[in-house]
Design a protein around this motif. Structure first.
Motif, PDB file in Angstrom:
ATOM      1  N   GLN A 173       0.672   0.130 -12.074  1.00  0.00           N
ATOM      2  CA  GLN A 173      -0.468   0.853 -12.447  1.00  0.00           C
ATOM      3  C   GLN A 173      -0.821   1.045 -13.642  1.00  0.00           C
ATOM      4  N   GLY A 174       0.222   0.491 -14.560  1.00  0.00           N
ATOM      5  CA  GLY A 174      -0.735   0.225 -16.402  1.00  0.00           C
ATOM      6  C   GLY A 174      -0.036   1.889 -17.066  1.00  0.00           C
ATOM      7  N   SER A 175      -0.846   1.841 -18.024  1.00  0.00           N
ATOM      8  CA  SER A 175      -0.597   3.208 -18.365  1.00  0.00           C
ATOM      9  C   SER A 175      -2.044   4.547 -18.248  1.00  0.00           C
ATOM     10  N   ARG A 176      -3.085   3.763 -17.011  1.00  0.00           N
ATOM     11  CA  ARG A 176      -3.783   4.390 -16.402  1.00  0.00           C
ATOM     12  C   ARG A 176      -2.863   5.993 -16.001  1.00  0.00           C
ATOM     13  N   LYS A 177      -3.963   6.765 -15.966  1.00  0.00           N
ATOM     14  CA  LYS A 177      -3.258   7.872 -14.878  1.00  0.00           C
ATOM     15  C   LYS A 177      -2.923   8.060 -14.112  1.00  0.00           C
ATOM     16  N   SER A 178      -3.851   7.112 -12.702  1.00  0.00           N
ATOM     17  CA  SER A 178      -3.759   6.549 -11.688  1.00  0.00           C
ATOM     18  C   SER A 178      -4.008   4.699 -11.440  1.00  0.00           C
ATOM     19  N   GLN A 179      -3.520   4.384 -10.091  1.00  0.00           N
ATOM     20  CA  GLN A 179      -3.634   3.279  -9.672  1.00  0.00           C
ATOM     21  C   GLN A 179      -4.885   2.766  -8.642  1.00  0.00           C
ATOM     22  N   GLU A 180      -6.076   2.897  -9.400  1.00  0.00           N
ATOM     23  CA  GLU A 180      -7.746   2.271  -9.038  1.00  0.00           C
ATOM     24  C   GLU A 180      -8.087   1.263  -7.893  1.00  0.00           C
ATOM     25  N   ASP A 181      -6.552  -0.029  -8.181  1.00  0.00           N
ATOM     26  CA  ASP A 181      -6.923  -0.794  -7.647  1.00  0.00           C
ATOM     27  C   ASP A 181      -6.607  -1.019  -6.486  1.00  0.00           C
ATOM     28  N   ARG A 182      -6.721  -2.251  -5.602  1.00  0.00           N
ATOM     29  CA  ARG A 182      -6.700  -2.267  -3.914  1.00  0.00           C
ATOM     30  C   ARG A 182      -6.449  -3.298  -3.810  1.00  0.00           C
ATOM     31  N   TYR A 183      -6.057  -4.240  -2.888  1.00  0.00           N
ATOM     32  CA  TYR A 183      -6.173  -5.206  -2.441  1.00  0.00           C
ATOM     33  C   TYR A 183      -5.927  -5.577  -1.175  1.00  0.00           C
ATOM     34  N   THR A 184      -6.816  -6.739  -0.336  1.00  0.00           N
ATOM     35  CA  THR A 184      -6.424  -6.866   1.234  1.00  0.00           C
ATOM     36  C   THR A 184      -6.075  -8.723   1.106  1.00  0.00           C
ATOM     37  N   ILE A 185      -5.497  -9.061   2.158  1.00  0.00           N
ATOM     38  CA  ILE A 185      -4.707 -10.192   2.622  1.00  0.00           C
ATOM     39  C   ILE A 185      -5.125 -10.146   4.082  1.00  0.00           C
ATOM     40  N   ILE A 186      -5.615 -11.309   5.079  1.00  0.00           N
ATOM     41  CA  ILE A 186      -6.068 -10.863   5.792  1.00  0.00           C
ATOM     42  C   ILE A 186      -5.388 -12.536   6.672  1.00  0.00           C
ATOM     43  N   LEU A 187      -4.307 -12.594   7.240  1.00  0.00           N
ATOM     44  CA  LEU A 187      -4.427 -14.125   7.766  1.00  0.00           C
ATOM     45  C   LEU A 187      -5.029 -14.512   9.062  1.00  0.00           C
ATOM     46  N   PRO A 188      -5.519 -15.100   8.993  1.00  0.00           N
ATOM     47  CA  PRO A 188      -6.169 -16.422   9.903  1.00  0.00           C
ATOM     48  C   PRO A 188      -6.184 -15.101  11.743  1.00  0.00           C
ATOM     49  N   GLU A 189      -3.952 -14.680  11.978  1.00  0.00           N
ATOM     50  CA  GLU A 189      -3.977 -14.089  13.737  1.00  0.00           C
ATOM     51  C   GLU A 189      -4.690 -13.089  13.263  1.00  0.00           C
ATOM     52  N   HIS A 190      -5.493 -12.489  12.420  1.00  0.00           N
ATOM     53  CA  HIS A 190      -5.330 -10.790  12.309  1.00  0.00           C
ATOM     54  C   HIS A 190      -6.566 -10.435  11.797  1.00  0.00           C
ATOM     55  N   PHE A 191      -7.610 -11.938  11.010  1.00  0.00           N
ATOM     56  CA  PHE A 191      -8.983 -11.865  11.292  1.00  0.00           C
ATOM     57  C   PHE A 191     -10.259 -10.993  12.443  1.00  0.00           C
ATOM     58  N   PRO A 192     -10.452 -10.581  11.829  1.00  0.00           N
ATOM     59  CA  PRO A 192     -11.267  -9.303  12.664  1.00  0.00           C
ATOM     60  C   PRO A 192     -12.172  -9.943  14.399  1.00  0.00           C
ATOM     61  N   THR A 193     -12.624 -10.975  14.183  1.00  0.00           N
ATOM     62  CA  THR A 193     -12.952 -11.523  14.684  1.00  0.00           C
ATOM     63  C   THR A 193     -12.598 -13.586  15.223  1.00  0.00           C
ATOM     64  N   LYS A 194     -13.020 -13.828  16.327  1.00  0.00           N
ATOM     65  CA  LYS A 194     -13.009 -15.073  16.698  1.00  0.00           C
ATOM     66  C   LYS A 194     -13.702 -16.517  16.036  1.00  0.00           C
TER      67      LYS A 194
END
Length: 317
Positions: A24-45
């Motif tokens: 979070q650093g010195s900020r009042k809140s954590q506004e970053d996000r991230y996404t990791i999608i592996l092939p077996e969880h990718f939403p379509t074939k």
């Protein structure tokens, strides 16, 4: 997030390890996000095994970053361009679709998508063919390096993204052509309240929101405009910078994605060398990414910081 499952022997690349870290650093809140999608969880074939990594650096609030981190990969999976293998067009369309969903939320539920936004740095990798497509909006970045197969020493270090800032001549010209203005305040060049020229959300700087007559919704957008509402364009763009390359099956790679809480404090070469030094000590991607962001948290006025680290090995490296 160590990948333990074996890839198909027909794949050009093996995703050896991937992980993420945040502070979070010195900020009042954590506004970053991230996404990791592996092939077996990718939403379509698809014909290839697809992996998806992204960082979203929110501003104004975490709403847009949070929404995009949960939805952009699903929107991408629904694009017909993806099935055709036109990943550049699919990514561009998915980002526009995400803004469309945010606009619906603005119209029906809340003004927050008008005053909240997020940068984007996203990687889509077809592990079967080795194709890597990178897109970004704003100032989150993707860095790619090759790893020496004997020493693991990184080389051919290059940034695959562009910073979208109002002071860049081409960006300033685009903003002015859309009817906006660019101003310098306290030494920082801004589009309204923003120090970037492309992002998701921030709908007060985009049509149709910046062309409505309700001054209460678009006060800051009005300050960024030098034209009447009827001729306003998109001051802030959701059209990404995109780069594409083929990763070779006889080489090894390191892919690092960072928010500006990291990239503003270190140059790309130093960052990549530090990541590989930690890797050669036996650290895994999750721990490496966390160490990278934690090193920024001790600095005064530190920003939210997020890092994704991915190790990719060619099948024949």
């Amino acid at each position: 997030m160590l990948r333990n499952t074996l890839m198909s022997t027909s794949d050009a690349l093996v995703l050896f390890d991937v992980g993420a870290g945040q502070v979070q650093g010195s900020r009042k809140s954590q506004e970053d996000r991230y996404t990791i999608i592996l092939p077996e969880h990718f939403p379509t074939k698809t014909d290839g095994n697809l992996a998806f990594f992204a960082i979203y650096d929110g501003h104004g609030s975490s709403l847009v970053a949070d929404h995009a981190s949960k939805n952009l990969h699903n929107l991408l999976a629904q694009r017909p361009e993806l099935q055709r293998g036109d990943y550049d067009a699919a990514m561009k369309a998915a980002l526009a679709d995400e803004d469309g969903v945010l606009l619906e939320n603005f119209m029906r539920e809340s003004v927050e998508p008008a005053v909240s936004g997020s940068t984007v740095a996203v990687c889509l990798i077809n592990l079967t063919t080795g194709e890597l497509v990178v897109s970004n909006l704003g100032d989150s970045h993707v860095i790619l390096a090759e790893r020496d197969p004997k020493t693991e020493y990184p080389y051919h270090i290059r940034r695959l993204t562009q910073a979208h800032k109002p002071e860049v001549p081409s960006e300033e010209a685009r903003i002015r052509e859309a009817g906006g203005t660019v101003e310098k305040r306290n030494g920082i060049t801004r589009l309204g309240s923003l120090n970037m020229s492309r992002a998701l959300g921030d709908l007060q700087y985009k049509n149709p929101v910046n062309a409505v007559e309700d001054q209460n919704l678009t006060t800051r957008a009005r300050r960024a405009s030098s034209s009447s509402a009827s001729v306003c364009g998109n001051f802030l763009s959701n059209d990404p910078f995109t780069s594409r390359r083929i990763l070779q099956s006889n080489r090894r790679y390191l892919l690092v994605i960072v928010s500006d809480g990291v990239s503003d404090l270190t140059d790309d070469t130093a960052l990549i060398q530090h990541v590989m030094k930690l890797s050669m000590r036996g650290m895994r991607a999750n721990d490496i990414a966390q160490e990278v962001v934690s090193s920024t948290a001790s600095r005064p006025k530190s920003d939210n910081a997020t890092c994704v680290v991915a190790m990719l090995d060619g099948q024949y490296s």
